[in-house]
Every structure is written in structure tokens, then in C-alpha cells.
Design a protein around this motif. Structure first.
Motif, PDB file in Angstrom:
ATOM      1  N   ALA A  19       0.828  -1.206   0.000  1.00 32.34           N
ATOM      2  CA  ALA A  19       0.000   0.000   0.000  1.00 32.34           C
ATOM      3  C   ALA A  19       0.864   1.258   0.000  1.00 32.34           C
ATOM      4  CB  ALA A  19      -0.934  -0.006   1.214  1.00 32.34           C
ATOM      5  N   GLN A  20       1.931   1.247   0.798  1.00 30.28           N
ATOM      6  CA  GLN A  20       2.820   2.418   0.850  1.00 30.28           C
ATOM      7  C   GLN A  20       3.542   2.618  -0.478  1.00 30.28           C
ATOM      8  OE1 GLN A  20       5.040   1.086   4.285  1.00 30.28           O
ATOM      9  NE2 GLN A  20       4.141   2.648   5.595  1.00 30.28           N
ATOM     10  N   LYS A  21       3.926   1.522  -1.124  1.00 28.66           N
ATOM     11  CA  LYS A  21       4.668   1.643  -2.387  1.00 28.66           C
ATOM     12  C   LYS A  21       3.830   2.284  -3.493  1.00 28.66           C
ATOM     13  CE  LYS A  21       7.242  -2.524  -1.224  1.00 28.66           C
ATOM     14  NZ  LYS A  21       7.255  -3.992  -1.420  1.00 28.66           N
ATOM     15  N   ILE A  22       2.539   1.954  -3.534  1.00 32.14           N
ATOM     16  CA  ILE A  22       1.686   2.475  -4.611  1.00 32.14           C
ATOM     17  C   ILE A  22       0.833   3.649  -4.132  1.00 32.14           C
ATOM     18  CG2 ILE A  22      -0.248   0.874  -4.196  1.00 32.14           C
ATOM     19  CD1 ILE A  22      -0.519   0.621  -7.257  1.00 32.14           C
ATOM     20  N   ASN A  23       1.056   4.075  -2.872  1.00 34.30           N
ATOM     21  CA  ASN A  23       0.301   5.182  -2.288  1.00 34.30           C
ATOM     22  C   ASN A  23      -1.207   4.903  -2.247  1.00 34.30           C
ATOM     23  OD1 ASN A  23       2.917   6.260  -2.492  1.00 34.30           O
ATOM     24  ND2 ASN A  23       2.144   8.339  -2.750  1.00 34.30           N
ATOM     25  N   TYR A  24      -1.538   3.691  -1.834  1.00 31.21           N
ATOM     26  CA  TYR A  24      -2.920   3.291  -1.571  1.00 31.21           C
ATOM     27  C   TYR A  24      -3.139   3.233  -0.062  1.00 31.21           C
ATOM     28  CZ  TYR A  24      -4.227   1.549  -6.303  1.00 31.21           C
ATOM     29  OH  TYR A  24      -4.549   1.422  -7.628  1.00 31.21           O
ATOM     30  N   THR A  25      -4.410   3.244   0.335  1.00 28.41           N
ATOM     31  CA  THR A  25      -4.748   2.872   1.697  1.00 28.41           C
ATOM     32  C   THR A  25      -4.744   1.341   1.767  1.00 28.41           C
ATOM     33  OG1 THR A  25      -7.121   2.757   1.240  1.00 28.41           O
ATOM     34  CG2 THR A  25      -6.233   4.899   1.935  1.00 28.41           C
ATOM     35  N   GLU A  58      -7.680   0.015  -0.113  1.00 29.76           N
ATOM     36  CA  GLU A  58      -7.544   0.065  -1.566  1.00 29.76           C
ATOM     37  C   GLU A  58      -6.667  -1.074  -2.088  1.00 29.76           C
ATOM     38  OE1 GLU A  58      -8.113   4.802  -2.596  1.00 29.76           O
ATOM     39  OE2 GLU A  58      -6.139   4.074  -1.992  1.00 29.76           O
ATOM     40  N   ILE A  59      -5.554  -1.373  -1.400  1.00 31.76           N
ATOM     41  CA  ILE A  59      -4.694  -2.467  -1.877  1.00 31.76           C
ATOM     42  C   ILE A  59      -5.426  -3.795  -1.735  1.00 31.76           C
ATOM     43  CG2 ILE A  59      -3.461  -2.997   0.274  1.00 31.76           C
ATOM     44  CD1 ILE A  59      -1.827  -2.739  -3.190  1.00 31.76           C
ATOM     45  N   GLU A  60      -6.224  -3.946  -0.689  1.00 33.20           N
ATOM     46  CA  GLU A  60      -7.005  -5.172  -0.518  1.00 33.20           C
ATOM     47  C   GLU A  60      -8.041  -5.313  -1.623  1.00 33.20           C
ATOM     48  OE1 GLU A  60      -8.583  -4.967   3.415  1.00 33.20           O
ATOM     49  OE2 GLU A  60      -6.612  -5.245   4.384  1.00 33.20           O
ATOM     50  N   GLY A  97      -4.263   0.376 -13.496  1.00 33.76           N
ATOM     51  CA  GLY A  97      -3.387  -0.090 -14.570  1.00 33.76           C
ATOM     52  C   GLY A  97      -1.951  -0.227 -14.083  1.00 33.76           C
ATOM     53  N   ARG A  98      -1.530   0.659 -13.212  1.00 33.94           N
ATOM     54  CA  ARG A  98      -0.187   0.569 -12.628  1.00 33.94           C
ATOM     55  C   ARG A  98      -0.083  -0.677 -11.749  1.00 33.94           C
ATOM     56  NH1 ARG A  98       2.033   6.610 -11.117  1.00 33.94           N
ATOM     57  NH2 ARG A  98       0.881   7.798 -12.695  1.00 33.94           N
ATOM     58  N   TYR A  99      -1.124  -0.920 -10.967  1.00 35.80           N
ATOM     59  CA  TYR A  99      -1.123  -2.107 -10.104  1.00 35.80           C
ATOM     60  C   TYR A  99      -1.000  -3.378 -10.945  1.00 35.80           C
ATOM     61  CZ  TYR A  99      -2.762  -5.814  -7.082  1.00 35.80           C
ATOM     62  OH  TYR A  99      -2.859  -7.006  -6.400  1.00 35.80           O
ATOM     63  N   MET A 100      -1.736  -3.444 -12.064  1.00 30.64           N
ATOM     64  CA  MET A 100      -1.685  -4.640 -12.904  1.00 30.64           C
ATOM     65  C   MET A 100      -0.313  -4.792 -13.567  1.00 30.64           C
ATOM     66  SD  MET A 100      -4.559  -5.964 -12.296  1.00 30.64           S
ATOM     67  CE  MET A 100      -4.604  -7.284 -13.498  1.00 30.64           C
ATOM     68  N   GLY A 101       0.271  -3.670 -13.996  1.00 30.62           N
ATOM     69  CA  GLY A 101       1.624  -3.725 -14.556  1.00 30.62           C
ATOM     70  C   GLY A 101       2.619  -4.243 -13.547  1.00 30.62           C
ATOM     71  N   TRP A 102       2.445  -3.869 -12.308  1.00 32.06           N
ATOM     72  CA  TRP A 102       3.288  -4.328 -11.199  1.00 32.06           C
ATOM     73  C   TRP A 102       3.222  -5.843 -11.061  1.00 32.06           C
ATOM     74  CZ3 TRP A 102       2.042  -2.475  -5.527  1.00 32.06           C
ATOM     75  CH2 TRP A 102       3.126  -2.744  -4.685  1.00 32.06           C
ATOM     76  N   GLN A 103       2.015  -6.381 -11.142  1.00 35.61           N
ATOM     77  CA  GLN A 103       1.861  -7.833 -10.989  1.00 35.61           C
ATOM     78  C   GLN A 103       2.484  -8.584 -12.171  1.00 35.61           C
ATOM     79  OE1 GLN A 103       0.938  -8.282  -7.908  1.00 35.61           O
ATOM     80  NE2 GLN A 103       0.625  -6.061  -8.016  1.00 35.61           N
ATOM     81  N   ILE A 104       2.435  -7.992 -13.355  1.00 38.36           N
ATOM     82  CA  ILE A 104       3.067  -8.608 -14.532  1.00 38.36           C
ATOM     83  C   ILE A 104       4.582  -8.661 -14.342  1.00 38.36           C
ATOM     84  CG2 ILE A 104       3.556  -8.283 -16.998  1.00 38.36           C
ATOM     85  CD1 ILE A 104       0.708  -7.095 -17.242  1.00 38.36           C
ATOM     86  N   VAL A 105       5.167  -7.555 -13.892  1.00 41.73           N
ATOM     87  CA  VAL A 105       6.619  -7.504 -13.681  1.00 41.73           C
ATOM     88  C   VAL A 105       7.024  -8.468 -12.567  1.00 41.73           C
ATOM     89  CG1 VAL A 105       8.584  -6.050 -13.056  1.00 41.73           C
ATOM     90  CG2 VAL A 105       6.788  -5.150 -14.552  1.00 41.73           C
TER      91      VAL A 105
END
Length: 342
Positions: free
Chosen positions: A238-244, A247-249, A301-309
């Protein structure tokens, strides 16, 4: 029924059960061995990083200015010339010393950060990791200041300087942020300070792709977030992507649903610029144009790109970081075998 056949069947079933128990236990032992080896390797790397000798300078200009007198202005100007534009006379800075808003901002920063020791330890860890993975990178001189809540410029990183506007990290509910959009104010919390600085660094080592596809841009931001995995190992996702945390859940629980939406609508190789606004740019929520929009966090979209990487690096752990950063999105995606978590 024949008792002999029943007994034989029982014997066979017991044998098969023992066989599968043996196979499963062997597999679990193998998985455990791999995890232990992986953890040991990570521990060894972290040990090397912690042993790096690094001189991290933090200069509390915010405090120096707050306690200064008018006759101290020339001394401050000589020490921090980059903070005093030449076109402004000393009278401007003298007036600022007496400005009630400036004084209130300084007091609030003091209340939030105190001696800044905890944050200094976080920044030492961050720059040790940067030094380990990017040996040519110079550790900048860190200057903390009051920026009059210019949140869009709260972190400025050059080759030699890191300017940190501490008045942009007082907590999303702070009264100074009441006129700021809620999704922006959410990030104005000191738990995101190290993450914002890491973001500023990643922009120096990660080039924005010329390829205009949605996939290419997703993977670009995914690389940025994966770099934070490396540089900020103690931070939460959550801290890395600036979510609560909520939101990350939500993102984790709906990963398969999001991916199916992207694939079924053939968005991955689309070059529509509107996709950036819908799924990549900061926003109060992502725009699927469905009922779930109001529930979703922005920048999915950033979160999904993160999971791909992440999927790619799990499958290809020997790939060097520099090679990952230069890898075209298409190649990375094909070799990731990414499958969303259910």
C-alpha cells in the motif's frame, strides 16, 4: 462381495495413499528448501546492504528558517543559495519570518516529525539500497523545508540535492488540506514519504516508453513499483503504490476481474490516450464505466503492470535489474506467463 477382493482393494488404496503422501511430502520439502534458499539469499543481500557505509546528510532548513532572525538571512542565503532566488530582496524573506501562516506551518511540521530521526533511518536504508543496486548513483544532500503546501512539487531530486517539502506530509485530514481533492490529500501522509522519494529516483533510471500501447505504459509503471520492492523492502505494498490498506485489498481481491476486463475489451495493445486517464493517471477511482467504479481505487493499470513484472521476475530470478529496466514490454509480458490471482 468377495472378502479377498475387498482386502486387496483396501491394500491397494493404502499403498496408493502412502505413495501420494510420500510424493506430496517430498514436494513440500522441495518447496520449503527453495523458500529457505531464497530467504537466505535475500538475507545475505540485505546484510551486505546494511554494511554499506553511507554519509546521509539531512539539513533541517525548515527549522533553521523558523528560528532565524532578520540578520540571519545573509548567512542562510550563503548556505542555501538555491532556496533564495536572486530576484527577491531580503525584505521578502524578513517578512516571511513574521508571516503567521509560515509560523503555523513550521509548528505543524514540528508536531508531525519532531527530530526526524525515524525518517532519517528510512532514508539511510533507501539510499543504501540505491547505492547497492545502482553503484554510480550519488547520494544527494537532503534538505527539508516548508513549501507552502506545493504538493505537486513536494519532492525535488537532482544529482546532488533532494528537497523535501515536509508540510505536504501532515496527514490527509489536516486542516491545511481541506481544499485539496480527497484522492490527492490521501497521499499527503508521512507514511508515503520514502515511497515518494523512491519514485523520484526511479524516474531518473527508468525511461518512459515510446511505445504508446496501454500494455507498454502499464509495464513501465510496473517496473517503477517493482523497483520499490527492491529499494523499500520494509514498506507495505500500500505504501509503495500510495494506496490505503483498503484500496490495496480491493485491488488484490479483484485482480482477476480487472484483468478479464482488460483482455475481453482488447485494451492491452490499444493506443487510446483515454486509457491513461482511466487507469494510469492519479484519480479518485479507475474508470471501467461500470457499477464497480466508485468502489475501485485509481491507477489500477499501474497495479496490474506491477503484478506482470513481479510474475516475470518470479519466473526469471536471474535476470539483472538493469536488463529488466531496458526490456520491452511485449517481451517481458510474453515471458511472464502472468495469470491473475484468484
Amino acid at each position: 462381495m468377495c472378502p479377498v477382493k475387498i482386502n486387496a482393494g483396501i491394500i491397494i488404496m493404502k499403498g496408493l495413499t502412502k505413495y501420494f503422501e510420500y510424493q506430496i511430502s517430498g514436494f513440500l520439502i522441495f518447496v520449503f528448501f527453495l523458500s529457505v534458499v531464497g530467504c537466505k539469499k535475500e538475507d545475505e543481500t540485505e546484510k551486505k546492504i546494511n554494511q554499506i557505509e553511507l554519509d546521509v546528510e539531512v539539513h533541517r532548513f525548515d527549522r533553521e528558517f523558523a528560528t532565524a532572525q532578520p540578520n540571519d538571512i545573509p548567512t542562510l542565503k550563503s548556505r542555501y543559495p538555491y532556496l533564495f532566488p536572486a530576484q527577491f530582496p531580503d525584505s521578502i524573506w524578513e517578512a516571511k519570518l513574521r508571516d503567521t501562516l509560515q509560523i503555523e506551518l513550521s509548528d505543524e511540521v514540528d508536531n508531525a516529525f519532531g527530530d526526524f530521526k525515524q525518517e532519517t533511518r528510512q532514508l539511510e536504508s533507501l539510499f543504501k539500497h540505491i547505492s547497492y543496486y545502482f553503484p554510480k548513483a550519488k547520494t544527494p544532500k537532503i534538505i527539508t523545508l516548508i513549501s507552502d503546501v506545493r504538493y505537486e512539487d513536494r519532492i525535488i531530486l537532482t544529482d546532488s540535492l533532494l528537497l523535501v517539502g515536509l508540510d505536504n506530509y501532515l496527514g490527509q485530514e489536516h486542516r491545511f488540506y481541506q481544499s485539496i481533492p480527497r484522492y490527492v490529500a490521501q497521499g499527503l501522509n508521512k507514511e508515503y514519504l520514502a515511497s515518494d522519494i523512491a519514485s523520484a529516483f526511479t524516474k531518473k533510471v527508468l525511461k518512459f516508453p515510446r511505445n504508446r500501447t496501454f500494455l507498454s505504459r502499464m509495464v513501465h509503471y510496473g517496473k517503477e513499483l517493482y523497483l520499490k520492492d527492491i529499494l523499500l523492502p520494509e514498506n507495505t505494498d500500500a505504501q509503495k503504490i500510495n494506496y490505503t490498506e483498503e484500496e490495496i485489498e480491493w485491488a488484490q481481491a479483484n485482480e482477476e476481474r480487472i484483468w478479464r476486463y482488460f483482455v475481453e475489451r482488447e485494451l492491452l495493445y490499444s493506443t487510446e490516450s483515454s486509457l491513461d486517464r482511466r487507469f494510469l493517471d492519479p484519480a479518485p477511482f479507475s474508470k471501467f464505466q461500470l457499477v464497480l467504479d466508485s468502489e475501485s481505487p485509481g491507477r489500477l493499470g499501474r497495479y496490474m503492470g506491477w503484478q506482470i513484472v513481479r510474475a516475470y521476475m518470479e519466473k526469471n530470478p536471474k535476470v539483472q535489474l538493469v536488463d529488466l529496466l531496458d526490456m520491452p514490454a511485449d517481451e517481458l509480458f510474453k515471458n511472464s506467463n502472468y495469470k491473475p490471482k484468484r
